[in-house]
Scaffold this active site. Sequence first.
Site, mmCIF file in Angstrom:
data_model
loop_
_atom_site.group_PDB
_atom_site.id
_atom_site.type_symbol
_atom_site.label_atom_id
_atom_site.label_comp_id
_atom_site.label_asym_id
_atom_site.label_seq_id
_atom_site.Cartn_x
_atom_site.Cartn_y
_atom_site.Cartn_z
ATOM 1 N N LYS A 1 0.817 -1.219 0.000
ATOM 2 C CA LYS A 1 0.000 0.000 0.000
ATOM 3 C C LYS A 1 0.854 1.275 0.000
ATOM 4 O O LYS A 1 2.064 1.226 0.142
ATOM 5 C CB LYS A 1 -0.949 -0.017 1.203
ATOM 6 C CG LYS A 1 -1.983 -1.148 1.145
ATOM 7 C CD LYS A 1 -2.910 -0.995 -0.037
ATOM 8 C CE LYS A 1 -4.141 -1.879 0.026
ATOM 9 N NZ LYS A 1 -3.891 -3.306 -0.189
HETATM 10 C C1 LIG Z 1 -10.092 -2.405 -1.462
HETATM 11 C C2 LIG Z 1 -9.427 -3.157 -0.349
HETATM 12 N N1 LIG Z 1 -10.041 -3.228 0.834
HETATM 13 C C3 LIG Z 1 -9.490 -3.872 1.873
HETATM 14 C C4 LIG Z 1 -8.282 -4.515 1.751
HETATM 15 C C5 LIG Z 1 -7.736 -5.267 2.917
HETATM 16 O O1 LIG Z 1 -6.600 -4.677 3.458
HETATM 17 P P1 LIG Z 1 -5.753 -5.445 4.554
HETATM 18 O O2 LIG Z 1 -4.847 -6.395 3.843
HETATM 19 O O3 LIG Z 1 -4.987 -4.361 5.266
HETATM 20 O O4 LIG Z 1 -6.695 -6.136 5.465
HETATM 21 C C6 LIG Z 1 -7.597 -4.479 0.538
HETATM 22 C C7 LIG Z 1 -6.302 -5.149 0.430
HETATM 23 O O5 LIG Z 1 -5.670 -5.260 -0.568
HETATM 24 C C8 LIG Z 1 -8.185 -3.784 -0.541
HETATM 25 O O6 LIG Z 1 -7.581 -3.738 -1.740
#
Ligand SMILES: Cc1ncc(COP(=O)(O)O)c(C=O)c1O
Length: 392
Positions: A189
């Site tokens: 990210k």
């Molecule tokens: C649109 C979206 N929401 C939520 C997430 C989840 O993030 P995390 O891996 O920090 O839980 C991602 C992860 O790639 C994502 O692309």
Amino acid sequence: MTNSTIRETLLPFAQPDIDQREIDAVSEVVASGWLTTGPKTVEFEKQFAAYLGVKHAVSVNSATAAMHLALEAIGLQRDDEVITSTFTFAATAEVVRYFDAKPVLVDIHADTFNIDPVQIEAAVTPKTKAIIPVHVAGQAADLDAVHAIAQKYNLRVIEDAAHSLPTCYKGRLIGGISDLTAFSFYATKTLATGEGGMITTNNDQWADRCRVMRLHGMSKDAWKRYTGEGSWRYDLIAPGFKYNLTDMASALGLVQLSKLETMNARRVAIAAQYDTAFGGDPALITPVLTADSTHPYHLYILRLNLEALTIDRAAFIEHLRQANIGVSVHWIPLHMHTYYANLYGYQPEDYPVAHAVGMSCISLPIYSKMTDADVTDVINAVCDITTRHRAG
Ligand SMILES: Cc1ncc(COP(=O)(O)O)c(C=O)c1O
């Protein structure tokens, strides 16, 4: 693939921007002996909230955890409904299923890939409790329209801002606009701590509930029980979760936050080079920008106009891989996955826009560590493939 367009080594699809400052910051925490949630995390939350101009920032160990706790804080119950887009990552809908509630999927705009507010309103029922707009690739969804619907039907809005750091919507940074907002600090990210996330809100009650539920449902400041300031007494007020962020991650996060604008500027510059290189090619559809939002380019999603090509998307990706260019797909829409198709009986064409986008998009490498030569390699590889496989 022509030899001139093959890199000698693989260009990774994504890479965090880590330098000596992050290494020193994490080393300092490790050497301090305080490894879990502690003073660095408190400082990270403080600086994150100040940067976004929001009252509360509650750190957790992922955006998935952030969305789970946000839904818990607003009191989501079994059989309730939450409207979100089918064009998203697994996490956005799975957190709704944690409650035995229903993620009601709707279609997207063909240009921005963001949720279509007209479809949101059509999906509202007496069971609807919340809307989760996803800011695809980082560019903000049509939040004014989402909020108008939320107000009309008394719904909560929880933004999935996993891609939106930093994003300005109508001049305001994403993070303090809706009821609750979830950020991700996953390794790929725009601010990376390996794993990590943040819930932001201006609501004291929801922030308190998230703070308690991220650490077993223990009464406030439970981490302090191991410090001089803390008490051995604690009280459990609910069966919470183990979602707290470590000080090692927060130390990384603090340095990353200080570099955020610089890293963002580099991604925006790379996107501009891609736009210039691909914009005139009828086989390629570059990202469409809206006037309301900035675009932080967590992802650069390129749509292939498959009618203008003699190869399909899978072959296009294979050619890029042969050229040593890392590539990904965001996303195969949720309704096309076995679990949701079986549970709700979806057919691929039920969401025609998301289906068409999901079958024709590729994500190109875009991160601040890319050199000018890396960017040129990606451009050359893509242009070489379109030139050699042009239809007609
Ligand atoms: C649109 C979206 N929401 C939520 C997430 C989840 O993030 P995390 O891996 O920090 O839980 C991602 C992860 O790639 C994502 O692309």
